[in-house]
Scaffold this active site. Structure first.
Site, mmCIF file in Angstrom:
data_model
loop_
_atom_site.group_PDB
_atom_site.id
_atom_site.type_symbol
_atom_site.label_atom_id
_atom_site.label_comp_id
_atom_site.label_asym_id
_atom_site.label_seq_id
_atom_site.Cartn_x
_atom_site.Cartn_y
_atom_site.Cartn_z
ATOM 1 N N ARG A 85 -16.591 -12.829 -4.507
ATOM 2 C CA ARG A 85 -14.837 -12.903 -4.383
ATOM 3 C C ARG A 85 -14.784 -13.975 -5.565
ATOM 4 N NH1 ARG A 85 -12.046 -12.683 1.415
ATOM 5 N NH2 ARG A 85 -10.195 -13.089 0.138
ATOM 6 N N ASP A 145 3.570 -9.979 4.939
ATOM 7 C CA ASP A 145 3.347 -10.232 6.338
ATOM 8 C C ASP A 145 4.516 -10.421 7.163
ATOM 9 O OD1 ASP A 145 0.306 -10.794 5.214
ATOM 10 O OD2 ASP A 145 1.750 -11.697 3.988
ATOM 11 N N ARG A 148 5.901 -6.967 8.031
ATOM 12 C CA ARG A 148 5.076 -6.219 8.909
ATOM 13 C C ARG A 148 5.043 -6.838 10.263
ATOM 14 N NH1 ARG A 148 -0.122 -6.628 4.875
ATOM 15 N NH2 ARG A 148 0.226 -4.659 3.637
ATOM 16 N N HIS A 172 -1.362 -15.997 2.191
ATOM 17 C CA HIS A 172 -1.250 -14.282 2.168
ATOM 18 C C HIS A 172 -2.702 -13.919 2.343
ATOM 19 C CE1 HIS A 172 -0.380 -10.373 1.822
ATOM 20 N NE2 HIS A 172 -1.034 -10.121 0.571
#
Ligand code: ADP
Length: 309
Positions: A85, A145, A148, A172
């Site tokens: 990552r 978010d 959601r 996030h």
């Protein structure tokens, strides 16, 4: 108002589509390092315009961003097999710095709206590369978010998501904080509202909604490979707040001088957004657990950023 979009992939094109449908721009210019993709996306979106608000939708190069009020940054490179990552992040940061420099050269007065992930880190990368003040480099952050969270709370309580006032703050990503303590519907806390309407917020409901918000992206990616509609609409909402100088309160990310004792970190807090960008930040009243969660989130981001810069 002219809006540029760099990166005409799924997120960039969904943003363009949502901006066109919501009347967020009079002109949209899509730029991608695959020019044929930008041309195809622009033509496809342009065909939706007769059903919505007048807007020119074009593909172009960086020079064509001249005069843009907002430029959405949605460019990104995919992960290579076996790539860590952090390695993906540093490759993306390099691409991003170059993109930002070209955008600023063409459109020095534009406000930058960062969509590429990890969005909080990319917001910091864009800020550093642009030389703009922090209030003009906005990451979409937890706007999605928060949407959601409101969707799941609204569904449980049997009311419109738009009538739920609840926020997700911080990164996030995995360390984000759902702020239950101040979540309200009308005059009531969600707990009181739920109890009155026979939709109690039990521990089980809280855990289900918490997991539903946190795992939404993973679930969608499992089913269709990536997410784009929700974030596209979130980006269009920020563009609308800028276009109409709305002073809307939205959870989005900018580099912030101090968050729970952590200095100079990009993360989401409730921000007041208008034509000048972020014109104010609310200092949320958090429970001790939520405040600790926000501090952890800020620390996680700070650690990642320290490895990158
Ligand atoms: P997402 O799901 O995040 O939108 P995509 O891979 O669909 O991801 O879109 C990312 C887009 O960014 C691709 O269309 C890619 O061609 C574009 N892109 C990558 N690097 C650059 C760059 N340097 N300049 C412009 N566009 C870029």
């Amino acid at each position: 108002m002219k809006v540029g979009i760099v990166g005409a992939g799924m997120v960039g094109s969904a943003a363009g589509y949502a901006i066109a449908l919501t009347g967020g721009a009079s002109e949209i210019v899509l730029v991608d390092y695959k020019p044929a993709l930008a041309v195809a996306q622009a033509e496809d979106i342009a065909h939706a315009v007769p059903f919505a608000h007048p807007c020119r939708v074009l593909a172009g190069d960086y020079d064509d961003l001249a005069g843009a009020t907002v430029v959405v940054l949605a460019a990104g490179v995919p992960q290579k097999p076996g790539e860590s990552r952090l390695s993906l992040l540093s490759r993306n940061a390099e691409v991003f710095s170059e993109v930002v420099a070209r955008v600023i050269k063409a459109a020095p007065d534009a406000l930058l709206l960062v969509a590429s992930n990890p969005v909080d880190i990319m917001t910091e990368v864009a800020l550093r590369a642009s030389g703009l003040p922090p209030e003009r480099v906005i990451g979409s952050g937890t706007i999605l978010d928060t949407a959601r969270f409101r969707t799941l709370l609204g569904a449980h309580l049997g009311i419109a998501a738009g009538s739920v006032h609840a926020y997700v703050l911080g990164e996030h990503g995995d360390s984000e904080v759902l702020v239950w303590s101040s979540a309200r519907v009308g005059t009531e806390t969600v707990a009181r509202f739920g109890a009155q309407l026979g939709a109690a917020i039990t521990d089980e409901v809280r855990d289900r909604i918490d997991a539903g918000v946190r795992q939404a992206a993973y679930r969608i990616i499992e089913g269709k490979g990536a997410t784009w509609y929700g974030i596209g609409a979130g980006l269009a909402r920020i563009v609308q707040a800028v276009r109409n100088d709305q002073s809307s309160v939205l959870s989005c990310s900018i580099v912030t001088p101090e968050v729970e004792g952590v200095q100079d970190v990009a993360l989401s807090l409730p921000r007041v957004v208008g034509s000048k960008g972020v014109i104010g930040t609310l200092a949320p009243d958090l429970s001790p657990d939520e405040a600790a969660g926000l501090r952890r989130s800020a620390e996680v981001l700070k650690e990642t950023s320290a490895r990158l810069f």
